[in-house]
Motif scaffolding. Structure first.
Motif, short mmCIF file in Angstrom:
data_model
loop_
_atom_site.label_atom_id
_atom_site.label_comp_id
_atom_site.label_asym_id
_atom_site.label_seq_id
_atom_site.Cartn_x
_atom_site.Cartn_y
_atom_site.Cartn_z
N GLU A 208 42.44 26.83 50.65
CA GLU A 208 43.28 27.33 51.73
C GLU A 208 44.15 28.49 51.26
O GLU A 208 44.49 29.39 52.05
CB GLU A 208 44.15 26.21 52.30
CG GLU A 208 45.12 25.55 51.33
CD GLU A 208 44.54 24.37 50.59
OE1 GLU A 208 45.33 23.56 50.07
OE2 GLU A 208 43.28 24.24 50.54
N VAL A 209 44.51 28.50 49.98
CA VAL A 209 45.29 29.62 49.43
C VAL A 209 44.42 30.88 49.37
O VAL A 209 44.85 31.97 49.75
CB VAL A 209 45.84 29.26 48.05
CG1 VAL A 209 46.43 30.48 47.34
CG2 VAL A 209 46.90 28.16 48.17
N VAL A 210 43.20 30.74 48.87
CA VAL A 210 42.28 31.87 48.81
C VAL A 210 42.04 32.43 50.21
O VAL A 210 42.10 33.65 50.44
CB VAL A 210 40.94 31.45 48.16
CG1 VAL A 210 39.92 32.58 48.23
CG2 VAL A 210 41.16 31.01 46.72
N ALA A 211 41.79 31.54 51.18
CA ALA A 211 41.53 31.98 52.55
C ALA A 211 42.72 32.71 53.15
O ALA A 211 42.56 33.72 53.84
CB ALA A 211 41.14 30.78 53.42
N ALA A 212 43.93 32.23 52.87
CA ALA A 212 45.12 32.86 53.43
C ALA A 212 45.32 34.26 52.86
O ALA A 212 45.71 35.20 53.57
CB ALA A 212 46.35 32.00 53.16
N ILE A 213 45.04 34.43 51.57
CA ILE A 213 45.19 35.76 50.96
C ILE A 213 44.14 36.72 51.50
O ILE A 213 44.43 37.88 51.80
CB ILE A 213 45.11 35.64 49.43
CG1 ILE A 213 46.36 34.91 48.90
CG2 ILE A 213 44.99 37.02 48.78
CD1 ILE A 213 46.32 34.61 47.42
N ALA B 147 35.32 33.89 47.27
CA ALA B 147 36.07 34.60 48.31
C ALA B 147 35.18 35.50 49.15
O ALA B 147 35.48 35.76 50.33
CB ALA B 147 37.19 35.43 47.66
N VAL B 148 34.07 36.00 48.59
CA VAL B 148 33.19 36.88 49.37
C VAL B 148 32.66 36.16 50.59
O VAL B 148 32.50 36.75 51.66
CB VAL B 148 32.04 37.40 48.49
CG1 VAL B 148 31.10 38.30 49.30
CG2 VAL B 148 32.57 38.17 47.29
N ALA B 149 32.40 34.86 50.46
CA ALA B 149 31.86 34.10 51.59
C ALA B 149 32.83 34.09 52.77
O ALA B 149 32.40 33.92 53.92
CB ALA B 149 31.55 32.68 51.15
N LEU B 150 34.11 34.28 52.52
CA LEU B 150 35.10 34.27 53.59
C LEU B 150 35.09 35.56 54.40
O LEU B 150 35.39 35.55 55.59
CB LEU B 150 36.51 34.06 53.00
CG LEU B 150 36.72 32.74 52.26
CD1 LEU B 150 38.06 32.75 51.54
CD2 LEU B 150 36.65 31.57 53.24
N GLU C 92 32.90 41.81 54.12
CA GLU C 92 33.23 43.22 54.36
C GLU C 92 34.60 43.60 53.82
O GLU C 92 34.93 44.79 53.75
CB GLU C 92 33.15 43.53 55.86
CG GLU C 92 31.79 43.25 56.48
CD GLU C 92 30.65 43.95 55.75
OE1 GLU C 92 30.81 45.16 55.43
OE2 GLU C 92 29.63 43.30 55.48
N THR C 93 35.39 42.62 53.43
CA THR C 93 36.72 42.86 52.87
C THR C 93 36.77 42.56 51.38
O THR C 93 37.46 43.23 50.62
CB THR C 93 37.78 42.00 53.59
OG1 THR C 93 37.85 42.39 54.95
CG2 THR C 93 39.16 42.13 52.95
N VAL C 94 36.00 41.54 50.96
CA VAL C 94 36.07 41.04 49.59
C VAL C 94 34.90 41.58 48.77
O VAL C 94 33.75 41.56 49.20
CB VAL C 94 36.04 39.50 49.55
CG1 VAL C 94 36.18 39.01 48.12
CG2 VAL C 94 37.16 38.93 50.43
N ILE C 95 35.22 42.06 47.58
CA ILE C 95 34.22 42.47 46.60
C ILE C 95 34.26 41.46 45.46
O ILE C 95 35.31 41.24 44.84
CB ILE C 95 34.51 43.89 46.08
CG1 ILE C 95 34.41 44.89 47.24
CG2 ILE C 95 33.58 44.26 44.94
CD1 ILE C 95 34.91 46.28 46.89
N GLY C 96 33.14 40.82 45.21
CA GLY C 96 33.08 39.81 44.16
C GLY C 96 32.65 40.43 42.83
O GLY C 96 31.72 41.25 42.79
N VAL C 97 33.33 40.05 41.77
CA VAL C 97 33.04 40.55 40.42
C VAL C 97 32.67 39.35 39.54
O VAL C 97 33.41 38.36 39.49
CB VAL C 97 34.24 41.31 39.83
CG1 VAL C 97 33.96 41.74 38.39
CG2 VAL C 97 34.59 42.51 40.70
#
Length: 391
Positions: A180-185, A214-217, A220-225
């Motif tokens: 829920e913290v990851v999703a909120a950010i 986080a990319v799954a959330l 188009e906003t999150v870049i996974g490394v």
């Protein structure tokens, strides 16, 4: 004859200060808990694939990686994270640090602002500053278990904020952020038009909880490394990768050409073997790291220390006396036979902590903990090493 003011103003790594002090000392004299080097050799099937590649001939590859490896990476992301993204949205990089450097080139202009955790891996800030960006830190406080407050993160976003870094499991704390913290950010970043750079190099080294994914959330906003370094004990092979929106990967094709032409072909063959070969080695290493985590937590809490239990990666933050100078403590600890990383190397919030690595062999860890706790009994965990004394 001038040199770059930006590079000249770059601070040296507080971790490397300790590494450089101990690296040439006789073996066995120092218990080295200061650096995150996997305590296992690269699995044999991976090194064998690299040897087998040489007679076939190796040369330049596409700047974004071989098609074979990118397809295997897309399949890995589907298997492990549930992401169903085409291989065209995957870019192979020279380790995760070079992925972040390439992203800074692609996303940041001088004067933009980059949000990074505090404490966090110091390279985030270094990479942002090398690009001419300003860096703002959002706190991960020990009193909150080194977890971020999404409202506090959002309050730090300004019109100049271009990207923020998310890192779970975390280096240096080993904390796994609740979903829920990851999703909120991520939601806050999307609301403000800010890129999220989600560093998930420890995504398969989770003991409790779940990787950030986080990319799954919001792809188009999150870049996974990501990286092969920790998961497969391949630090020296220097192969990482990222997944990003199509317009970013198109930019990165040009950026990669300018930065490195292409990642080592032999390294890419090895990485492909890591993905397509047996995965039992990953589970075995994870369980060994879990056992070492349990050993460290048992010893530290048994000595009366209140620590935030790491739920992933292979690090733990050890509190010193309130106000103690962790750099001075780390230097003093070298004289007592153990190397640790000062909390000040990772920002301001954990300046009175030190980070220990749990990746080392169990006997090295046991000896290092013995020496750390003996030093703590002698010094009150650095009570006499106040920040004023280090000024």
């Amino acid at each position: 004859m001038r040199v770059s003011r930006t590079a000249g103003a770059m601070p040296h790594s507080g971790i490397r200060e300790i590494v450089n002090r101990v690296i040439e000392l006789p073996g066995g004299r120092i218990s080295r808990l200061e650096i995150g080097e996997p305590g296992f050799p690269t699995p044999a099937h991976i090194t064998r694939a690299a040897w087998d590649a040489v007679p076939r001939g190796v040369g330049y590859t596409p700047s974004t990686g071989t098609g074979e490896l990118r397809e295997a990476l897309a399949a890995r992301l589907r298997r492990v994270t549930g992401l169903d993204l085409p291989a065209s949205r995957v870019v192979v990089t020279q380790g995760a640090v070079q992925a972040l450097s390439a992203l800074a080139e692609a996303l940041l202009d001088p004067g933009d602002d980059l949000l990074v955790p505090d404490p966090s891996w110091p390279n985030y800030e270094m990479i942002g500053r090398m690009r001419g960006a300003s860096v703002t830190r959002y706190p991960l406080r020990a009193s909150a278990g080194f977890l971020p407050d999404p409202d506090e993160v959002e309050a730090l976003i300004t019109p100049r904020t271009r990207a923020l870094v998310l890192n779970s499991p975390s280096n240096p704390t080993g904390r796994v952020f609740p979903q829920e913290v990851v999703a909120a950010i991520v939601t806050a970043a999307r609301r403000h038009g800010v890129w999220v750079l989600s560093d998930e190099v420890y995504d398969e080294l989770v003991f409790e909880g779940a990787p950030a994914n986080a990319v799954a959330l919001d792809p188009e906003t999150v870049i996974g490394v990501y990286s092969f370094s920790k998961t497969y004990a391949m630090t020296g092979w220097r192969v990482g990768y990222l997944t990003a929106p199509a317009r970013v990967t198109a930019l990165l094709s040009t950026v990669q050409e300018a930065l490195l032409s292409s990642v080592s072909a032999i390294g890419q063959y090895a990485a492909h073997a890591a993905l397509t070969g047996p995965q039992e080695c990953v589970a075995r290493m994870r369980e060994e790291y879990r056992a070492r985590r349990d050993l460290a937590v048992r010893r530290l809490t048994g000595a009366g220390l209140r620590i935030a239990v790491p739920h992933g990666a292979f690090y733990a933050m050890v509190p010193l006396a309130p106000g103690a100078d962790s750099r001075l403590a780390a230097l003093d600890l070298v004289g007592h036979g153990v190397a640790v990383a000062p909390g000040s190397a990772f920002g301001d919030t954990a300046r009175d902590h030190v980070r220990i690595s749990l990746s080392v062999a169990e006997d090295v860890l046991e000896t290092g903990l013995d020496r750390l706790l003996s030093w703590g009994a002698l010094t009150g965990f650095g009570a006499g090493l106040g920040r004023a004394a280090g000024a």
